[in-house]
Each structure stands twice: as C-alpha cells, then as structure tokens.
Design a protein around this motif. Sequence first.
Motif, PDB file in Angstrom:
ATOM      1  N   THR A 260      76.602  66.526  -2.636  1.00 56.67           N
ATOM      2  CA  THR A 260      78.154  66.455  -2.697  1.00 56.67           C
ATOM      3  C   THR A 260      78.368  66.242  -4.455  1.00 56.67           C
ATOM      4  OG1 THR A 260      78.024  64.326  -2.157  1.00 56.67           O
ATOM      5  CG2 THR A 260      78.429  65.905  -0.260  1.00 56.67           C
ATOM      6  N   PRO A 261      79.599  66.579  -4.646  1.00 50.50           N
ATOM      7  CA  PRO A 261      79.770  66.555  -5.978  1.00 50.50           C
ATOM      8  C   PRO A 261      79.688  64.910  -6.571  1.00 50.50           C
ATOM      9  CG  PRO A 261      81.349  67.754  -5.151  1.00 50.50           C
ATOM     10  CD  PRO A 261      80.715  67.249  -4.190  1.00 50.50           C
ATOM     11  N   ASP A 262      79.788  64.040  -5.822  1.00 48.46           N
ATOM     12  CA  ASP A 262      79.748  62.590  -6.191  1.00 48.46           C
ATOM     13  C   ASP A 262      78.391  62.038  -6.390  1.00 48.46           C
ATOM     14  OD1 ASP A 262      79.208  62.797  -3.526  1.00 48.46           O
ATOM     15  OD2 ASP A 262      80.534  60.838  -3.212  1.00 48.46           O
ATOM     16  N   ILE A 263      77.218  62.643  -5.682  1.00 46.55           N
ATOM     17  CA  ILE A 263      75.893  62.475  -5.695  1.00 46.55           C
ATOM     18  C   ILE A 263      75.361  62.947  -7.302  1.00 46.55           C
ATOM     19  CG2 ILE A 263      73.633  62.856  -5.176  1.00 46.55           C
ATOM     20  CD1 ILE A 263      74.938  63.200  -2.342  1.00 46.55           C
ATOM     21  N   ASN A 264      74.768  61.879  -8.023  1.00 48.07           N
ATOM     22  CA  ASN A 264      74.505  62.138  -9.244  1.00 48.07           C
ATOM     23  C   ASN A 264      73.542  61.099 -10.107  1.00 48.07           C
ATOM     24  OD1 ASN A 264      76.485  60.247 -11.591  1.00 48.07           O
ATOM     25  ND2 ASN A 264      76.880  60.229  -9.480  1.00 48.07           N
ATOM     26  N   GLY A 265      72.747  60.548  -9.057  1.00 50.43           N
ATOM     27  CA  GLY A 265      71.738  59.452  -9.508  1.00 50.43           C
ATOM     28  C   GLY A 265      70.547  60.248 -10.265  1.00 50.43           C
ATOM     29  N   ASN A 266      69.803  59.312 -11.014  1.00 50.83           N
ATOM     30  CA  ASN A 266      68.424  59.764 -11.646  1.00 50.83           C
ATOM     31  C   ASN A 266      67.747  58.482 -11.859  1.00 50.83           C
ATOM     32  OD1 ASN A 266      66.712  61.334 -13.001  1.00 50.83           O
ATOM     33  ND2 ASN A 266      67.971  61.192 -15.018  1.00 50.83           N
ATOM     34  N   TYR A 267      66.637  58.568 -11.987  1.00 47.66           N
ATOM     35  CA  TYR A 267      65.447  57.377 -12.204  1.00 47.66           C
ATOM     36  C   TYR A 267      64.992  57.679 -13.554  1.00 47.66           C
ATOM     37  CZ  TYR A 267      65.083  56.271  -7.268  1.00 47.66           C
ATOM     38  OH  TYR A 267      65.060  55.860  -6.155  1.00 47.66           O
ATOM     39  N   VAL A 268      64.562  56.727 -14.290  1.00 47.38           N
ATOM     40  CA  VAL A 268      63.760  56.588 -15.682  1.00 47.38           C
ATOM     41  C   VAL A 268      62.819  55.569 -15.479  1.00 47.38           C
ATOM     42  CG1 VAL A 268      65.536  55.577 -16.958  1.00 47.38           C
ATOM     43  CG2 VAL A 268      63.664  56.900 -18.005  1.00 47.38           C
ATOM     44  N   THR A 269      61.479  55.467 -15.986  1.00 50.50           N
ATOM     45  CA  THR A 269      60.529  54.554 -15.858  1.00 50.50           C
ATOM     46  C   THR A 269      60.238  54.048 -17.371  1.00 50.50           C
ATOM     47  OG1 THR A 269      58.445  55.855 -15.790  1.00 50.50           O
ATOM     48  CG2 THR A 269      59.480  55.504 -13.655  1.00 50.50           C
ATOM     49  N   SER A 270      59.555  52.775 -17.102  1.00 54.11           N
ATOM     50  CA  SER A 270      59.014  52.311 -18.478  1.00 54.11           C
ATOM     51  C   SER A 270      58.117  53.371 -19.141  1.00 54.11           C
ATOM     52  CB  SER A 270      58.486  51.020 -18.288  1.00 54.11           C
ATOM     53  OG  SER A 270      57.304  51.012 -17.562  1.00 54.11           O
ATOM     54  N   TYR A 289      70.204  55.050 -12.087  1.00 53.41           N
ATOM     55  CA  TYR A 289      71.605  55.005 -12.844  1.00 53.41           C
ATOM     56  C   TYR A 289      72.369  56.186 -12.140  1.00 53.41           C
ATOM     57  CZ  TYR A 289      69.918  58.207 -16.378  1.00 53.41           C
ATOM     58  OH  TYR A 289      69.421  59.369 -16.762  1.00 53.41           O
ATOM     59  N   GLY A 290      73.780  56.182 -12.124  1.00 52.89           N
ATOM     60  CA  GLY A 290      74.592  57.047 -11.852  1.00 52.89           C
ATOM     61  C   GLY A 290      75.914  56.732 -11.817  1.00 52.89           C
ATOM     62  N   LYS A 291      76.774  57.695 -11.905  1.00 54.18           N
ATOM     63  CA  LYS A 291      78.302  57.444 -12.019  1.00 54.18           C
ATOM     64  C   LYS A 291      78.959  57.071 -10.487  1.00 54.18           C
ATOM     65  CE  LYS A 291      81.989  57.819 -15.145  1.00 54.18           C
ATOM     66  NZ  LYS A 291      82.001  57.557 -16.475  1.00 54.18           N
ATOM     67  N   LYS A 292      79.719  56.169 -10.300  1.00 52.92           N
ATOM     68  CA  LYS A 292      80.391  55.759  -9.163  1.00 52.92           C
ATOM     69  C   LYS A 292      82.037  55.505  -9.685  1.00 52.92           C
ATOM     70  CE  LYS A 292      80.412  53.462  -4.635  1.00 52.92           C
ATOM     71  NZ  LYS A 292      79.548  52.381  -3.999  1.00 52.92           N
ATOM     72  N   GLN A 293      82.795  56.431  -9.134  1.00 54.95           N
ATOM     73  CA  GLN A 293      84.123  56.446  -9.701  1.00 54.95           C
ATOM     74  C   GLN A 293      84.329  56.340 -11.168  1.00 54.95           C
ATOM     75  OE1 GLN A 293      86.395  53.133  -7.618  1.00 54.95           O
ATOM     76  NE2 GLN A 293      85.604  53.908  -5.564  1.00 54.95           N
ATOM     77  N   ASN A 294      84.734  55.676 -11.651  1.00 54.14           N
ATOM     78  CA  ASN A 294      84.953  55.460 -13.218  1.00 54.14           C
ATOM     79  C   ASN A 294      83.947  54.816 -14.131  1.00 54.14           C
ATOM     80  OD1 ASN A 294      87.566  56.761 -12.907  1.00 54.14           O
ATOM     81  ND2 ASN A 294      88.477  55.031 -12.627  1.00 54.14           N
ATOM     82  N   ASP A 295      83.032  54.248 -13.335  1.00 53.87           N
ATOM     83  CA  ASP A 295      81.823  53.408 -13.878  1.00 53.87           C
ATOM     84  C   ASP A 295      80.481  53.988 -13.898  1.00 53.87           C
ATOM     85  OD1 ASP A 295      83.503  51.782 -15.331  1.00 53.87           O
ATOM     86  OD2 ASP A 295      83.420  50.059 -13.782  1.00 53.87           O
ATOM     87  N   THR A 296      79.608  53.914 -14.873  1.00 53.41           N
ATOM     88  CA  THR A 296      78.074  54.128 -14.506  1.00 53.41           C
ATOM     89  C   THR A 296      77.403  52.985 -13.975  1.00 53.41           C
ATOM     90  OG1 THR A 296      78.204  55.749 -16.442  1.00 53.41           O
ATOM     91  CG2 THR A 296      75.938  54.715 -15.706  1.00 53.41           C
ATOM     92  N   LEU A 297      76.747  52.871 -12.990  1.00 51.66           N
ATOM     93  CA  LEU A 297      76.081  51.760 -12.234  1.00 51.66           C
ATOM     94  C   LEU A 297      74.582  51.884 -12.674  1.00 51.66           C
ATOM     95  CD1 LEU A 297      77.780  51.782  -8.632  1.00 51.66           C
ATOM     96  CD2 LEU A 297      78.549  50.643 -10.620  1.00 51.66           C
ATOM     97  N   SER A 298      74.035  50.946 -12.980  1.00 50.54           N
ATOM     98  CA  SER A 298      72.555  50.747 -13.312  1.00 50.54           C
ATOM     99  C   SER A 298      71.811  49.735 -12.584  1.00 50.54           C
ATOM    100  CB  SER A 298      72.548  50.424 -14.833  1.00 50.54           C
ATOM    101  OG  SER A 298      72.939  51.476 -15.721  1.00 50.54           O
ATOM    102  N   VAL A 356      68.157  43.606 -11.841  1.00 48.00           N
ATOM    103  CA  VAL A 356      69.368  43.966 -12.744  1.00 48.00           C
ATOM    104  C   VAL A 356      70.274  45.039 -12.407  1.00 48.00           C
ATOM    105  CG1 VAL A 356      70.188  43.805 -15.267  1.00 48.00           C
ATOM    106  CG2 VAL A 356      67.743  43.058 -14.629  1.00 48.00           C
ATOM    107  N   ILE A 357      71.489  44.627 -12.236  1.00 48.73           N
ATOM    108  CA  ILE A 357      72.449  45.391 -11.718  1.00 48.73           C
ATOM    109  C   ILE A 357      73.761  45.377 -13.052  1.00 48.73           C
ATOM    110  CG2 ILE A 357      74.233  45.977  -9.991  1.00 48.73           C
ATOM    111  CD1 ILE A 357      72.354  43.990  -8.383  1.00 48.73           C
ATOM    112  N   ALA A 358      74.091  46.540 -13.452  1.00 52.77           N
ATOM    113  CA  ALA A 358      75.048  46.662 -14.280  1.00 52.77           C
ATOM    114  C   ALA A 358      76.078  47.835 -14.095  1.00 52.77           C
ATOM    115  CB  ALA A 358      74.357  47.066 -15.839  1.00 52.77           C
ATOM    116  N   ALA A 359      77.339  47.472 -14.915  1.00 51.47           N
ATOM    117  CA  ALA A 359      78.281  48.430 -14.497  1.00 51.47           C
ATOM    118  C   ALA A 359      79.298  48.634 -16.004  1.00 51.47           C
ATOM    119  CB  ALA A 359      79.259  48.250 -13.529  1.00 51.47           C
ATOM    120  N   GLY A 360      79.505  49.854 -16.177  1.00 47.71           N
ATOM    121  CA  GLY A 360      80.270  50.265 -17.662  1.00 47.71           C
ATOM    122  C   GLY A 360      80.253  51.565 -17.978  1.00 47.71           C
ATOM    123  N   GLY A 361      80.434  51.666 -19.164  1.00 48.19           N
ATOM    124  CA  GLY A 361      80.724  53.173 -19.618  1.00 48.19           C
ATOM    125  C   GLY A 361      79.448  54.070 -19.846  1.00 48.19           C
ATOM    126  N   ARG A 362      78.207  53.344 -19.958  1.00 52.10           N
ATOM    127  CA  ARG A 362      76.962  53.890 -19.978  1.00 52.10           C
ATOM    128  C   ARG A 362      75.872  52.947 -19.126  1.00 52.10           C
ATOM    129  NH1 ARG A 362      76.232  53.741 -26.419  1.00 52.10           N
ATOM    130  NH2 ARG A 362      78.442  54.321 -26.177  1.00 52.10           N
TER     131      ARG A 362
END
Length: 380
Positions: A260-270, A289-298, A356-362
């Motif tokens: 569905t269009p709202d699914i957009n997650g991605n992994y990256v490792t060390s 990380y990925g977008k949910k509504q207006n923020d990028t969640l990490s 660690v959980i973050a939310a913001g523009g990136r």
Amino acid sequence: MINLRPYYLRKRFRKVLLTLVTLISVRAFSQPLPVGVTQDPAHHSVSVTVDGAPFTTFMYPDTLEKPVLYPIYAPDGQVITRGFPVAPRAGEPVDHPHHLGLWFDYENVNGLDFWNNSYAIPASRKSQYGWIRTDSILQAGSFRGVSGGRESLPPMSSGTAHPSHGRADVGILKYSARWTDQKQNVLLTEITTYVFSATRTERIIDRYTTLRASVDVNFPDAKDGMLGLRVTKELQIPSNTPGEFVDDKGNITKVAAGHTPDINGNYVTSEGKRGDSAWGTRGGWCLLYGKKQNDTLSIAIIDHPRNPGYPTYWHARGYGLFAANPLGQKIFSNGKQTFDYKLEKGQSVTFRYRIVIAAGGRSLSTGRIGQLADAFGKME
C-alpha cells in the motif's frame, strides 16, 4: 568615501544572532524531559510517560506468555508498534500473533520454544512451549535531576551500580521473572532493568537483562530470538510478494504482501547493509526508518560489546519484525558458524540493548547513532 563599517557590523551582528538562536534551539531540543513511571498492580501494568504524554506501558498479565512493552510512542505521539493482536488497526497485517510490542525471549531453551508461544497454540501442544512469568516489580520510579554519579541510580539487573546517564531525568523499571515450562518448573530466573530517557526529538529505552540458570540450560543455535520488536505497518519494506515462514516445528505462517502507498520502511546497518539485505548480517546497530503521516520515524537498536555473540545478527524482516539474535548464528551464516550457548546451574549472563526512537523531518543520521552507540558501549 562610503563608510561600509555599519554594514559589516550589521552583517556580523546578524551572523552572531543566528548562531546564538541555533545554539539555543539545539540546546532546547537536546534538553532532557521528565519521565514518569506509574504502577497499576490491579491491571498488571506499569505506564511510562514523557512530560505527561504516553511513552509506553509494561504489560505483564497472566494471560500473556511473556512481559512486553506495548504500545510504544515516538516523540511526535505516533505509535511505532503494530496494534495486533491486542488492539488491531485497519489494514495492518495479522500474522505471527506472538509478535507484540517489544519483548525478549528465545526459540529453544532446553527444547522449549519461548519465542513462538501465544494464544494461537492449542492446549494439546502447549507442552512444547515456554512461559515467562513476571513475579514482582522491584523498582518503578522517576529520578529527577540525576547528577551523573553511579550512586544516583538504583542497581542494575546484575546487582551492580547503574552507569552514569549524565545529568538527566530518567525513569527506572526493574522486575523479576521466571522462565518456566507449562508445569511451572523453572529453567531461568530473570532480573531486568529498563532505563527510560527522552528529549523533544528522541526517546531511549536501555534494557539490561540478567538470566540465571536454575538448572543446566542449553540455548541451541536457533533462528528466532532474542530482542524482538514488531513495528507499525508504515515501517514495513514495500513488497509485492507474499511470504511463507516455517518454524522449527513445521508451523507455516503466511505473511501478506505489503504494497500500500503508506508502506515505505527501510533498514540500514552499521556495516552499510540496506533493505532486505540487512537480514542475516552482523552489525553493532541497525536502523529502521520510514515516513508516517508528516514525520519520518526512526528506530535504532544498538548492541553492546559485552553481549554474547557481539556483534549480533539482525533478524530484520521486511514485513515488520525487527529483532537482534546473538545466539542464532547457523542459519544466518549459512552453516559457517554455530553458537550453542550454555549456562550451568547457578551461572548467569547479562544482555544489554539500547533502543532509540526519533521523529522529525529526516531519519536519524549514522553519526548520531554512532554517538549513541559509543556512549552505550561505555556503560556496564
């Protein structure tokens, strides 16, 4: 001759002012927020808040096969965990009912499967599965204005003083539990300490779990373990192909395609592995990380150098399971490595993880994760 001095003074003033505003803004966003921890014995739960807003709830009712943190909220108030099976949300996948919130267990402990146990296992087969029963909340409270000394916080699960978290407001939750078979014979005793901290843009959960063997205990190399998190569907990796997953008992679980269009997650490792390529690889940390509504969640899970099997293998599935498994190495290495971990009666081991959980523009930067990992690695 034109006097340019006032122009340059104004320009310099604006530059200094901008620098000051930036520093004040950065400082404001990095300042610790108060964390509240409140027990509710009647409902077998402990709620954790940040500046009065929900962060997570520790759930340990007798009806659950293991204690969990559920739900978990990002700094912007959005839920990062899947709702099913406790509070299903429209459109989300309903596979793997044992994937609930954030948990810690393993697929094979003296032949008992703790990972896959859930209400979906029929009574006739329950004897093959283990149960983690919470005995007591040993500590639940807030520590305001911690000075940074080791004496400022209560002992960790291992009984030693807690490492310094700097000057911060933190929440502490410490509990005891038993890993048992269905007849309540005890294999392991568990003491876990959670340390919760927060700023305006980040939430941090540090988990310290000490397991002590009540009998000789074997952890044969297995795929499913140990620290697990099931995330909201927006953080799944897009896929047009449904999946089928088979556990060690031959149980088949079908996972629907997530496209569905709202699914957009991605992994990256060390180690730089991305997307589905993160699964079955080792690394000191892994970011989803990925977008949910207006923020990028990490969401970053950070391993600790003193953990067995460090750096861990990432059991990070595109369908939303985000797990670190240091003990299951054979399947991830295609048979090149095997790690059959054992504890003799009376021996203990401690596992340490930072979430660690973050939310913001990136998304969280690799530099920031590196800072958080370095700081965590210096803690006991």
